[in-house]
Motif scaffolding. Structure first.
Motif, short mmCIF file in Angstrom:
data_model
loop_
_atom_site.label_atom_id
_atom_site.label_comp_id
_atom_site.label_asym_id
_atom_site.label_seq_id
_atom_site.Cartn_x
_atom_site.Cartn_y
_atom_site.Cartn_z
N ARG A 193 96.67 -65.49 -124.13
CA ARG A 193 97.61 -66.86 -124.75
C ARG A 193 97.19 -68.22 -124.90
O ARG A 193 97.81 -69.37 -125.62
CB ARG A 193 98.17 -67.78 -122.84
CG ARG A 193 99.09 -67.09 -122.11
CD ARG A 193 99.81 -67.26 -121.00
NE ARG A 193 99.79 -66.23 -120.15
CZ ARG A 193 100.72 -66.52 -118.95
NH1 ARG A 193 101.51 -67.74 -118.64
NH2 ARG A 193 100.96 -65.51 -118.22
N GLY A 194 95.97 -67.62 -125.86
CA GLY A 194 95.36 -68.24 -126.78
C GLY A 194 95.16 -69.55 -126.33
O GLY A 194 95.10 -70.97 -127.36
N ASP A 201 98.56 -75.57 -123.53
CA ASP A 201 97.42 -76.75 -122.31
C ASP A 201 98.03 -76.19 -120.79
O ASP A 201 98.24 -77.58 -120.70
CB ASP A 201 98.02 -78.21 -123.42
CG ASP A 201 99.50 -77.96 -122.78
OD1 ASP A 201 100.59 -77.57 -122.92
OD2 ASP A 201 100.43 -79.47 -124.10
N SER A 202 98.61 -75.59 -120.69
CA SER A 202 98.96 -75.43 -119.19
C SER A 202 98.10 -74.79 -118.57
O SER A 202 96.56 -74.04 -118.89
CB SER A 202 100.52 -73.94 -119.00
OG SER A 202 99.52 -72.81 -119.76
N GLY A 237 100.89 -78.09 -111.90
CA GLY A 237 100.78 -77.41 -113.17
C GLY A 237 101.76 -75.23 -113.03
O GLY A 237 102.21 -75.38 -113.69
N PHE A 238 101.52 -75.52 -111.44
CA PHE A 238 102.20 -74.42 -111.08
C PHE A 238 103.43 -74.91 -110.87
O PHE A 238 104.55 -74.09 -110.75
CB PHE A 238 101.78 -73.60 -110.42
CG PHE A 238 100.33 -73.34 -110.48
CD1 PHE A 238 99.27 -72.92 -111.36
CD2 PHE A 238 99.34 -73.16 -108.98
CE1 PHE A 238 98.20 -73.31 -111.78
CE2 PHE A 238 97.74 -72.92 -109.49
CZ PHE A 238 97.19 -72.34 -110.73
#
Length: 269
Positions: A193-194, A201-202, A237-238
């Motif tokens: 995901r780089g 930014d996740s 975040g989830f």
């Protein structure tokens, strides 16, 4: 917790059955005086001596079995697995030595590497395995599953994260074969995901997989060290993701108190 088995060979009062069937028995009085005889069996090189004993040395694996290939594939996907995980998955009814002998053969052949790390309980240790260079070459090549080289690791990870990853990988062994094929550990997700190039930014979970129903599922492990703030950050975040939480027995109450929802897989330290 897995007992630590010393590396190297072992000394036995008599040879394995396969060795006993080759030539005279270890206790035979016909063993030439002041001489040693070489006896061969799959995975062993035995030296029978006049004292009636045998020194059995583990030889390297000459050819990969289907079980070997499955173990290498699991390590390629999971990065690091404990001795108990491998034994329970592939030698559930066998003695520990049976599993240990074959893993040592794979290690000597350069497919896997063995490590001993501090376990969660003070003063205890865990024996774990990761791929070695030859194992990665197989896993990323045409003879293996052909996985992306960039997300297959030959190092078990940072010393303070290895047990964390091992606990996370417990979920892997509950999945169907098709779900296992989609398993990604957090480090692999960051690469795909780089994250390091600023592509995302996740918050990345410890692992994820795609269920047979086509749903992406997050897996997060708390070995009992997350602060309330960290738990809330993970939960936020989830948001919107089905999540499986892995934690020590009793810890799920703390996770739920600070917002964790979903499924809980617990273990006993």
């Amino acid at each position: 917790m897995e007992p630590h088995t010393p590396a190297g060979g072992y000394l036995t009062p008599g040879p394995p059955a396969a060795l006993r069937s080759a030539g005279n028995s270890a206790s035979s009085p016909h063993c030439p005086p002041a001489a040693l005889r070489a006896v061969f069996a799959p995975g062993y090189l035995g030296l029978l001596c006049t004292g009636g004993g045998i020194i059995a040395r583990i030889t390297k694996a000459k050819q990969l079995t289907e079980r070997d290939k499955a173990i290498l594939t699991d390590l390629a996907r999971c990065r690091v697995l404990s001795f108990a995980q491998v034994k329970n998955a592939y030698w559930p009814a066998a003695k520990e030595r049976t599993c240990d002998d074959r893993l040592k053969q794979l290690q000597k052949a350069g497919y896997i590497a063995e490590h001993t790390v501090n376990a969660e309980k003070p003063g205890t240790f865990m024996k774990v395995y990761s791929l070695d260079t030859k194992g990665k070459r197989w896993a990323t090549g045409p003879e293996g599953p052909g996985l992306d080289r960039s997300i297959v690791f030959t190092h078990p990870g940072k010393s303070n994260e290895i047990v964390h990853q091992v606990r996370t990988n417990e979920v892997y062994f509950t999945l169907s074969d098709s779900e296992k094929a989609t398993w990604r550990i957090g480090d692999a997700m960051e690469i795909e995901r780089g994250v390091f190039e600023g592509g995302s930014d996740s918050i990345i979970p410890d692992a994820c997989y795609v269920s047979d129903a086509g749903e992406e599922v997050f897996v997060e492990t708390d070995c009992g060290k997350y602060t309330p703030t960290q738990i809330r950050e993970k939960v936020d975040g989830f948001a919107g993701k089905r999540t499986v939480w892995v934690c020590p027995a009793g810890r799920e109450q703390t996770l739920a108190r600070y917002g964790a929802t979903g499924e809980f897989m617990t273990y006993v330290v």
